[in-house]
Design a protein around this motif. Structure first.
Motif, PDB file in Angstrom:
ATOM      1  N   LYS A  35       0.833  -1.205   0.000  1.00  0.00           N
ATOM      2  CA  LYS A  35       0.000   0.000   0.000  1.00  0.00           C
ATOM      3  C   LYS A  35       0.871   1.261   0.000  1.00  0.00           C
ATOM      4  CE  LYS A  35      -3.668   2.308   2.553  1.00  0.00           C
ATOM      5  NZ  LYS A  35      -4.580   2.225   3.706  1.00  0.00           N
ATOM      6  N   PHE A  38       2.479   1.797  -3.328  1.00  0.00           N
ATOM      7  CA  PHE A  38       1.482   2.337  -4.264  1.00  0.00           C
ATOM      8  C   PHE A  38       1.263   3.828  -4.007  1.00  0.00           C
ATOM      9  CE2 PHE A  38      -3.051   3.401  -4.946  1.00  0.00           C
ATOM     10  CZ  PHE A  38      -3.055   3.338  -6.331  1.00  0.00           C
ATOM     11  N   GLN A  39       1.151   4.198  -2.729  1.00  0.00           N
ATOM     12  CA  GLN A  39       0.912   5.603  -2.378  1.00  0.00           C
ATOM     13  C   GLN A  39       2.046   6.496  -2.869  1.00  0.00           C
ATOM     14  OE1 GLN A  39       0.429   4.931   1.857  1.00  0.00           O
ATOM     15  NE2 GLN A  39      -1.752   5.429   1.758  1.00  0.00           N
ATOM     16  N   ARG A  41       4.257   5.865  -5.254  1.00  0.00           N
ATOM     17  CA  ARG A  41       4.283   5.901  -6.717  1.00  0.00           C
ATOM     18  C   ARG A  41       3.203   6.844  -7.250  1.00  0.00           C
ATOM     19  NH1 ARG A  41       3.247   0.754 -10.715  1.00  0.00           N
ATOM     20  NH2 ARG A  41       2.995   1.963 -12.633  1.00  0.00           N
ATOM     21  N   LEU A  42       2.013   6.757  -6.648  1.00  0.00           N
ATOM     22  CA  LEU A  42       0.891   7.586  -7.091  1.00  0.00           C
ATOM     23  C   LEU A  42       1.189   9.072  -6.906  1.00  0.00           C
ATOM     24  CD1 LEU A  42      -2.078   7.789  -8.070  1.00  0.00           C
ATOM     25  CD2 LEU A  42      -2.752   7.663  -5.675  1.00  0.00           C
ATOM     26  N   ASP A  45       3.914  10.233  -9.266  1.00  0.00           N
ATOM     27  CA  ASP A  45       3.361  10.190 -10.622  1.00  0.00           C
ATOM     28  C   ASP A  45       2.466  11.413 -10.873  1.00  0.00           C
ATOM     29  OD1 ASP A  45       2.131   9.554 -13.022  1.00  0.00           O
ATOM     30  OD2 ASP A  45       1.034   7.839 -12.257  1.00  0.00           O
ATOM     31  N   GLU A  46       1.566  11.700  -9.926  1.00  0.00           N
ATOM     32  CA  GLU A  46       0.642  12.825 -10.109  1.00  0.00           C
ATOM     33  C   GLU A  46       1.410  14.150 -10.257  1.00  0.00           C
ATOM     34  OE1 GLU A  46      -2.479  12.569 -10.615  1.00  0.00           O
ATOM     35  OE2 GLU A  46      -2.871  10.528  -9.939  1.00  0.00           O
ATOM     36  N   LEU A 112      -5.225  14.001  -4.105  1.00  0.00           N
ATOM     37  CA  LEU A 112      -4.649  12.717  -3.675  1.00  0.00           C
ATOM     38  C   LEU A 112      -3.308  12.945  -2.985  1.00  0.00           C
ATOM     39  CD1 LEU A 112      -5.468  10.570  -6.850  1.00  0.00           C
ATOM     40  CD2 LEU A 112      -6.443  10.238  -4.582  1.00  0.00           C
ATOM     41  N   THR A 115      -3.773  14.492   0.480  1.00  0.00           N
ATOM     42  CA  THR A 115      -4.417  13.593   1.436  1.00  0.00           C
ATOM     43  C   THR A 115      -3.476  12.476   1.872  1.00  0.00           C
ATOM     44  OG1 THR A 115      -6.510  14.051   0.317  1.00  0.00           O
ATOM     45  CG2 THR A 115      -6.492  12.199   1.857  1.00  0.00           C
ATOM     46  N   ILE A 116      -2.720  11.947   0.921  1.00  0.00           N
ATOM     47  CA  ILE A 116      -1.873  10.788   1.216  1.00  0.00           C
ATOM     48  C   ILE A 116      -0.624  11.196   2.005  1.00  0.00           C
ATOM     49  CG2 ILE A 116      -0.329   9.094   0.144  1.00  0.00           C
ATOM     50  CD1 ILE A 116      -2.497   8.837  -2.097  1.00  0.00           C
TER      51      ILE A 116
ATOM     52  N   TYR B  52      -2.259  -0.805 -10.838  1.00  0.00           N
ATOM     53  CA  TYR B  52      -1.963   0.608 -10.633  1.00  0.00           C
ATOM     54  C   TYR B  52      -3.027   1.477 -11.287  1.00  0.00           C
ATOM     55  CZ  TYR B  52       0.476   5.035 -10.382  1.00  0.00           C
ATOM     56  OH  TYR B  52       0.795   6.334 -10.101  1.00  0.00           O
ATOM     57  N   ASN B  54      -4.020   5.902 -11.524  1.00  0.00           N
ATOM     58  CA  ASN B  54      -3.779   7.267 -11.046  1.00  0.00           C
ATOM     59  C   ASN B  54      -4.982   8.135 -11.409  1.00  0.00           C
ATOM     60  OD1 ASN B  54      -3.559   8.012 -13.733  1.00  0.00           O
ATOM     61  ND2 ASN B  54      -1.410   8.608 -13.616  1.00  0.00           N
ATOM     62  N   TYR B  83      -4.858  -2.596  -1.602  1.00  0.00           N
ATOM     63  CA  TYR B  83      -3.959  -1.445  -1.436  1.00  0.00           C
ATOM     64  C   TYR B  83      -4.372  -0.240  -2.266  1.00  0.00           C
ATOM     65  CZ  TYR B  83      -1.384  -2.930  -5.699  1.00  0.00           C
ATOM     66  OH  TYR B  83      -1.022  -3.278  -6.975  1.00  0.00           O
ATOM     67  N   ILE B  90     -10.605   8.282  -1.088  1.00  0.00           N
ATOM     68  CA  ILE B  90     -10.119   9.672  -1.070  1.00  0.00           C
ATOM     69  C   ILE B  90     -10.754  10.463  -2.214  1.00  0.00           C
ATOM     70  CG2 ILE B  90      -8.079  11.156  -1.348  1.00  0.00           C
ATOM     71  CD1 ILE B  90      -6.382   8.919  -0.159  1.00  0.00           C
TER      72      ILE B  90
END
Lengths: 138, 111
Positions: A35, A38-39, A41-42, A45-46, A112, A115-116, B52, B54, B83, B90
């Motif tokens: 998790k 993933f967070q 990477r996200l 990425d954003e 995102l 928040t993350i 994945y 986004n 995950y 959110i």
């Protein structure tokens, strides 16, 4: 900060594959759960997608630096670019309470990120945007 | 991104795999537009093999939902990896999308 590493990417969306690989390597080296990997990477990425897509007013190649490291139970990332000044912290939050029909498409990426991550700080130094992101490991 | 289209009664099932990101989400968007163009109104997206997603991928889901709502259609999601579930929360998507643990349960939504 424990020795991490810095990845340098060109301002092309295909470079995000290299970012994904780097986060995976970083995640494995630091024993991060699926998790959290993933967070991370996200979030990266954003932010990189925004910089590459909207940040530059020319067609030149620009270099973006992404540093990743760990300090105790805290992950720390620093993104530096020479794109036009942009502070993600000033972006408006999307209206998540509206119905599906009324909901605006967009604004989600930065929401995102904020928040993350546990802490996000922005500074403009000379011609450089510097974004510092921290995430506590549970 | 992998995309397999199946029919289950009146429901169009899209089994997705791989990444739904800035470089790949257009494939799903094009498929959704094709399905809508055929007048189909019941769509199930199975995220079983998606590892994945986004905000670009999430945006395509909202776009599909909004288009389907215009024709009284339905879009249901299933089998999102643990995950990744937080990102749907959110984004506020758990409020506007029916989300099921399995494709079988999601098909029950249309029964």
């Amino acid at each position: 900060m424990e020795p991490g590493f810095t990845l340098r990417l060109d301002n092309r969306l295909l470079e995000l594959d290299r970012l994904a690989d780097a986060v995976e390597t970083f995640g494995e080296a630091h024993g991060l759960a699926a998790k959290l990997r993933f967070q991370v990477r996200l979030v990266l990425d954003e932010l990189l997608t925004n910089i590459i897509t909207y940040g530059y007013g020319d067609d030149d190649t620009h270099s973006i630096a992404v540093a990743m490291g760990q300090e105790g139970r805290r992950l720390r990332f620093v993104i530096e670019d020479d794109a036009r000044p942009f502070d993600p912290l000033t972006a408006g939050a999307p209206d998540l309470g509206s119905t599906a029909e009324q909901r605006q498409i967009g604004g989600l990426g930065i929401h995102l990120v904020r928040t993350i991550m546990d802490r996000v700080a922005y500074e403009r130094v000379g011609g450089t945007n510097r974004l510092i992101l921290e995430k506590d490991i549970d | 991104m992998q995309l397999v289209e199946k029919e289950s009664g009146e429901v169009t099932v899209l089994e997705l795999g791989g990444r739904l990101d800035s470089n790949t989400s257009k494939v799903l968007e094009d498929k959704v537009m094709e399905i809508l163009g055929q007048g189909k109104k019941k769509v199930l997206m199975d995220f079983k093999d998606v590892d994945y997603i986004n905000s670009t991928g999430l945006r395509v889901l909202l776009l599909a939902l909004q288009q389907l709502k215009k024709t009284q259609g339905k879009l249901v999601l299933s089998t999102i990896k643990d995950y990744m579930k937080e990102v749907f929360e959110i984004s506020g998507y758990t409020e506007i999308f029916p989300i099921y643990a399995t494709q079988e349960e999601a098909l029950g939504h249309f029964a």
